[in-house]
Design an enzyme around this catalytic site. Structure first.
Site, mmCIF file in Angstrom:
data_model
loop_
_atom_site.group_PDB
_atom_site.id
_atom_site.type_symbol
_atom_site.label_atom_id
_atom_site.label_comp_id
_atom_site.label_asym_id
_atom_site.label_seq_id
_atom_site.Cartn_x
_atom_site.Cartn_y
_atom_site.Cartn_z
ATOM 1 N N CYS A 2 0.921 -0.785 -0.228
ATOM 2 C CA CYS A 2 0.139 0.205 0.027
ATOM 3 C C CYS A 2 0.737 1.167 -0.085
ATOM 4 O O CYS A 2 1.719 1.007 0.421
ATOM 5 C CB CYS A 2 -1.025 0.015 1.043
ATOM 6 S SG CYS A 2 -1.807 -1.443 1.716
ATOM 7 N N ARG A 27 2.176 1.341 -5.579
ATOM 8 C CA ARG A 27 2.243 0.659 -5.146
ATOM 9 C C ARG A 27 1.044 -0.466 -4.828
ATOM 10 O O ARG A 27 1.401 -1.527 -3.476
ATOM 11 C CB ARG A 27 3.090 1.182 -3.231
ATOM 12 C CG ARG A 27 4.377 2.192 -3.397
ATOM 13 C CD ARG A 27 4.954 2.731 -2.027
ATOM 14 N NE ARG A 27 4.848 1.959 -1.184
ATOM 15 C CZ ARG A 27 5.881 1.646 -0.718
ATOM 16 N NH1 ARG A 27 6.683 2.088 -1.207
ATOM 17 N NH2 ARG A 27 5.819 0.897 -0.253
ATOM 18 N N TRP A 75 -3.525 -2.637 -1.892
ATOM 19 C CA TRP A 75 -3.121 -3.782 -2.381
ATOM 20 C C TRP A 75 -3.507 -4.089 -0.977
ATOM 21 O O TRP A 75 -3.493 -5.340 -0.219
ATOM 22 C CB TRP A 75 -1.946 -3.894 -2.264
ATOM 23 C CG TRP A 75 -1.911 -5.219 -3.315
ATOM 24 C CD1 TRP A 75 -1.496 -4.794 -4.869
ATOM 25 C CD2 TRP A 75 -1.225 -6.626 -3.099
ATOM 26 N NE1 TRP A 75 -1.242 -6.916 -4.495
ATOM 27 C CE2 TRP A 75 -1.311 -7.413 -3.591
ATOM 28 C CE3 TRP A 75 -1.211 -6.800 -2.014
ATOM 29 C CZ2 TRP A 75 -0.512 -8.338 -3.646
ATOM 30 C CZ3 TRP A 75 -1.005 -7.929 -1.091
ATOM 31 C CH2 TRP A 75 -0.832 -8.868 -2.266
ATOM 32 N N ASN A 101 -0.242 0.299 5.992
ATOM 33 C CA ASN A 101 -0.002 -1.357 4.775
ATOM 34 C C ASN A 101 0.799 -1.930 5.766
ATOM 35 O O ASN A 101 1.385 -1.630 7.108
ATOM 36 C CB ASN A 101 1.432 0.252 4.092
ATOM 37 C CG ASN A 101 2.451 -0.629 3.823
ATOM 38 O OD1 ASN A 101 1.537 -2.089 2.771
ATOM 39 N ND2 ASN A 101 3.547 -0.709 3.457
ATOM 40 N N GLY A 102 0.620 -3.090 5.625
ATOM 41 C CA GLY A 102 0.920 -4.219 6.080
ATOM 42 C C GLY A 102 -0.092 -5.801 6.699
ATOM 43 O O GLY A 102 -1.374 -5.053 6.388
ATOM 44 N N GLU A 484 13.828 -14.420 -16.778
ATOM 45 C CA GLU A 484 12.514 -12.801 -16.795
ATOM 46 C C GLU A 484 11.530 -12.434 -17.924
ATOM 47 O O GLU A 484 10.935 -12.178 -17.690
ATOM 48 C CB GLU A 484 14.154 -11.967 -16.300
ATOM 49 C CG GLU A 484 14.115 -10.212 -16.856
ATOM 50 C CD GLU A 484 13.408 -10.279 -15.620
ATOM 51 O OE1 GLU A 484 12.969 -11.109 -14.216
ATOM 52 O OE2 GLU A 484 12.483 -8.686 -15.076
ATOM 53 N N LYS A 488 8.300 -11.582 -17.046
ATOM 54 C CA LYS A 488 7.509 -9.848 -17.988
ATOM 55 C C LYS A 488 6.103 -10.334 -18.311
ATOM 56 O O LYS A 488 5.215 -9.502 -18.136
ATOM 57 C CB LYS A 488 8.556 -9.196 -18.605
ATOM 58 C CG LYS A 488 10.239 -8.676 -18.099
ATOM 59 C CD LYS A 488 9.748 -7.650 -16.960
ATOM 60 C CE LYS A 488 9.738 -7.750 -16.490
ATOM 61 N NZ LYS A 488 10.836 -7.208 -15.053
ATOM 62 N N GLU A 491 3.350 -10.970 -16.406
ATOM 63 C CA GLU A 491 2.921 -10.277 -15.195
ATOM 64 C C GLU A 491 2.063 -8.733 -16.194
ATOM 65 O O GLU A 491 1.413 -8.000 -15.518
ATOM 66 C CB GLU A 491 4.248 -9.024 -14.264
ATOM 67 C CG GLU A 491 5.455 -8.938 -15.425
ATOM 68 C CD GLU A 491 6.195 -8.389 -14.241
ATOM 69 O OE1 GLU A 491 6.200 -8.364 -12.265
ATOM 70 O OE2 GLU A 491 6.636 -8.603 -14.187
ATOM 71 N N HIS A 507 13.499 -33.142 -21.412
ATOM 72 C CA HIS A 507 13.043 -34.790 -20.061
ATOM 73 C C HIS A 507 11.365 -33.427 -19.851
ATOM 74 O O HIS A 507 11.320 -34.444 -19.159
ATOM 75 C CB HIS A 507 14.163 -33.674 -19.192
ATOM 76 C CG HIS A 507 15.798 -34.064 -19.174
ATOM 77 N ND1 HIS A 507 16.109 -35.485 -19.309
ATOM 78 C CD2 HIS A 507 16.764 -33.156 -19.342
ATOM 79 C CE1 HIS A 507 17.119 -35.438 -19.716
ATOM 80 N NE2 HIS A 507 18.033 -34.258 -19.646
ATOM 81 N N LYS A 609 3.664 -2.595 -6.104
ATOM 82 C CA LYS A 609 5.916 -2.299 -6.409
ATOM 83 C C LYS A 609 5.978 -2.886 -5.587
ATOM 84 O O LYS A 609 7.045 -3.989 -5.890
ATOM 85 C CB LYS A 609 5.526 -0.910 -6.606
ATOM 86 C CG LYS A 609 7.392 -0.493 -7.347
ATOM 87 C CD LYS A 609 7.587 -1.609 -8.411
ATOM 88 C CE LYS A 609 9.209 -1.436 -8.768
ATOM 89 N NZ LYS A 609 9.196 -1.928 -9.740
HETATM 90 C C1 F6R Z 1 8.934 -8.286 -11.172
HETATM 91 C C2 F6R Z 1 9.337 -7.625 -10.621
HETATM 92 C C3 F6R Z 1 9.178 -8.326 -9.201
HETATM 93 C C4 F6R Z 1 9.917 -7.682 -8.161
HETATM 94 C C5 F6R Z 1 9.907 -8.491 -6.876
HETATM 95 C C6 F6R Z 1 11.686 -7.776 -6.328
HETATM 96 O O1 F6R Z 1 9.164 -7.092 -12.871
HETATM 97 O O2 F6R Z 1 9.358 -6.221 -10.175
HETATM 98 O O3 F6R Z 1 9.300 -9.397 -9.073
HETATM 99 O O4 F6R Z 1 11.429 -8.108 -9.027
HETATM 100 O O5 F6R Z 1 9.294 -8.278 -6.241
HETATM 101 O O6 F6R Z 1 11.352 -6.534 -5.423
HETATM 102 P P1 F6R Z 1 12.573 -6.284 -4.463
HETATM 103 O O7 F6R Z 1 13.865 -5.959 -5.188
HETATM 104 O O8 F6R Z 1 12.108 -4.498 -4.228
HETATM 105 O O9 F6R Z 1 12.583 -6.560 -3.733
#
Ligand code: F6R
Length: 614
Positions: A2, A27, A75, A101-102, A484, A488, A491, A507, A609
């Protein structure tokens, strides 16, 4: 998770708070709300959905004028994302409002006790219990800050809480445990926020709050104590970026801007770390050379994209520094029995520095007396404070939810660490380290070159917008790049996407290949001949079974021409550095494909985020 903003000063609070929320919306965007205090009255407004819904509501029902307020973007953790569960939450009398938040882990017990004592709770959230607990404490005649301290002592879990009271138009109080909260210090005005982006347009002077601290914010000053009321030591700092870094700067999406910023972000992360003699200087890391010489094992912990950076780090650390290296998902780390000692170096990688899983992994490693090094992008965040040393990436604020520029700078950071350890321990000759550093310094220009040639990748992405599934293959460091690329796409485009180690194909995963299935293959440099030839064979195998092959290979690699339905060329660079150039087309691909599907790439569904809950 949040986003939280608090304000007291002389401006119209609703405007400052809404502007701050707009900068924090990345966030969480399940709902949003504000609370304002003026003339002895507390008023709240909240709406499910993105911030625009709250903005429309405020336009319909003009909020009261007032110079104190707070706001929240949610969130959801407890209770569905509807109007009722949106923050702020108030007590029975409607005099106290709380945002959070939390997760309050003992909220069910506290809620049951409150209900027994006759409180009527209007939402499904854990947050609302705090408003009612404050109400009870305030009945004893104490002030809001002392009431919050008392309540915090009864809470378990992770929380940032901010509260205001109808009777005090001069005071915002906040508390923090295991969840971010920073203070913005203005002139005749002060701010509270989950991160500095919320107030960067007003001040670049900030104050870090520590664990278990309560802050009282007035227009002319800020007081910080621990949960027992003892004055706390706090650190002030100056934010080294300005408001333009937190704006889109002409791009439709933050993600597009952040992808474009990668050459600069890579260059900035190298800046000041290479001495005039070509040797690396990482003094800021706060881990001595002697300590590094004593290290006999490295364990990397991280989540999501940062975990992928960790997987690539393993290859670099083992190759250059000659140390065994394990990489672990931070969320799994403390639930097994990792073997750590004083000579283990645990490297935690986190863009935000607030990811709860990463923080818990670090705390677990500390209990086992390991040395702790953080790689982090956010000054003033929790991770650097919990580690013995830190290497900051200089990506600047990353606002799009999907990580792009932070990933590339994390790679630069792990390369620097691996080469530095090689330099200190003498596992590579000085001139080998020096040559690699020189190549690293040329990477911003290589990344720029990739960006200049992305139009065919965008066209390809648009042409695949109706596909149901895309697979990604790689070997060696190309494997984490494949992971990766798949992350991407998942998500942003909400498509089935999976990354595989190409050697694992036979396999099992090869059974997924069917006529026309797009498969993106990351090919290592030709110089790694065995690895290179093996993946070229893999491309032939999937093509023979009908896959549509999209091949990312270095410029001039014509050996892949006969087997590539689409060829994406990237500049030739050494194998270990190749992820810096091969990841970029995958970011562009996912971003364009998701945009073609009509998705908001800055705010993908269900995500937020920084993941500040476990
Ligand atoms: C994917 C993404 C997430 C973050 C993950 C860790 O695009 O952004 O998978 O990489 O939540 O976040 P941090 O690096 O802030 O610990």
């Amino acid at each position: 998770m949040c986003g939280i903003v608090g304000y007291v000063g002389s401006k119209q609070a609703v405007e400052v708070v809404m502007e701050g929320l707009a900068r924090l919306e990345y966030r969480g965007y399940d709902s949003a709300g504000v609370a304002l205090v003026s003339d002895g009255e507390l008023s709240t407004a909240k709406r499910a959905g993105k911030l625009v819904n709250l903005r429309n509501l405020l336009e319909e029902e003009a909020p009261p004028a007032g110079t104190l307020g707070m706001g929240h973007t949610r969130w959801a953790t407890h209770g569905p994302p509807n109007d009722r569960n949106a923050h702020p939450h108030t007590d029975c009398s409607g005099s106290v409002a709380v945002i959070h938040n939390g997760i309050i882990e003992n909220f069910a017990t506290l809620r049951a006790e409150l209900e027994e004592r006759g409180h009527g709770l209007a939402s499904d959230t854990d947050t609302e219990t705090v408003a009612h607990l404050l109400e009870e404490e305030l009945k004893g005649g104490i002030g809001l800050a002392e009431a919050l301290r008392r309540v915090c002592r009864r809470l378990e879990g992770a929380f940032t809480l901010v509260a205001v009271h109808a009777s005090d138009p001069e005071l915002v109080v906040g508390a923090r445990r295991n969840s971010p909260l920073v203070v913005g210090l203005g002139d005749g005005e002060n701010f509270l926020a989950s991160d500095v982006a919320a107030f960067i347009a007003h001040t670049r002077n900030a104050m870090e709050l520590g664990q278990d601290q309560v802050v009282e914010l007035r227009r002319d000053g800020v007081t910080v104590t621990d949960f027992d009321g003892k004055p706390a030591e706090v650190k002030e700092y100056h934010v080294d970026w300005d408001v333009s870094a937190a704006e889109k700067g002409g791009y439709d999406y933050f993600m597009l801007k952040e992808i474009a910023e990668q050459p600069r972000a890579v260059a900035d992360t190298l800046l000041g770390r290479i001495g005039a003699d070509g040797r690396l200087t990482l003094d800021e890391m706060r881990i001595t050379d002697q300590e590094l010489r004593e290290v006999d094992k490295i364990i990397i912990v991280a989540c999501g994209t940062s975990y992928h950076a960790g997987l690539i780090a393993k290859y670099a650390i083992e190759h250059w520094a000659g140390l065994p290296c394990e990489v672990e998902l931070a969320s799994e780390f403390r639930y097994r029995d990792p073997i750590l000692s004083r000579t283990t170096l645990v490297i935690a990688i986190s863009q935000s520095g607030e990811t709860m899983d990463a923080l818990m992994a670090v705390r677990h490693a500390r209990e086992q007396r390991a040395k702790l090094l953080g790689i982090c992008n956010v000054n003033g965040s929790t991770l650097p404070r919990e580690c013995d040393g830190v290497l900051y990436t200089h990506a600047g604020p990353e606002i799009a939810v999907a990580s792009t520029k932070a990933f590339l700078t994390q790679l630069v950071a792990v390369y620097l660490i691996a080469l530095y350890i090689a330099q200190v321990r003498g596992t590579k000759w000085g001139d080998e380290v020096f040559a690699m550093i020189q190549l690293l310094e040329r990477m911003p220009e290589k990344v720029e070159k990739v960006l200049e040639t992305m139009e065919p990748v965008r066209a390809l992405a648009r042409s695949l917008a109706d596909e149901r599934s895309v697979l990604f293959l790689g070997r060696h460091v190309g494997f984490p790049v494949a992971l990766e690329g798949a992350l991407k796409l998942k998500e942003l485009a909400y498509m089935h996407a999976e990354g595989f180690a190409a050697g694992e194909l036979k396999h099992g995963p090869i059974a997924l290949i069917e006529e026309g299935l797009p498969v993106i293959v990351v090919v290592p440099p030709r110089a790694r001949d065995v690895l290179h030839d093996k993946i070229v064979s893999n491309i032939q195998e999937i093509r023979a079974r009908g896959a549509r092959t999209i091949v990312i290979a270095e410029e001039g690699d014509h050996s892949v021409d006969p087997y590539a339905d689409t060829l994406i060329s990237v500049p030739a660079v050494p194998t270990l550095l190749q992820p810096l150039v091969t990841t970029v087309p995958l970011q562009v691909f996912a971003c364009e494909l998701a945009t073609a599907k009509g998705h908001d790439v800055d705010q993908p569904r269900n995500l937020a985020k920084s993941v500040t809950v476990e």
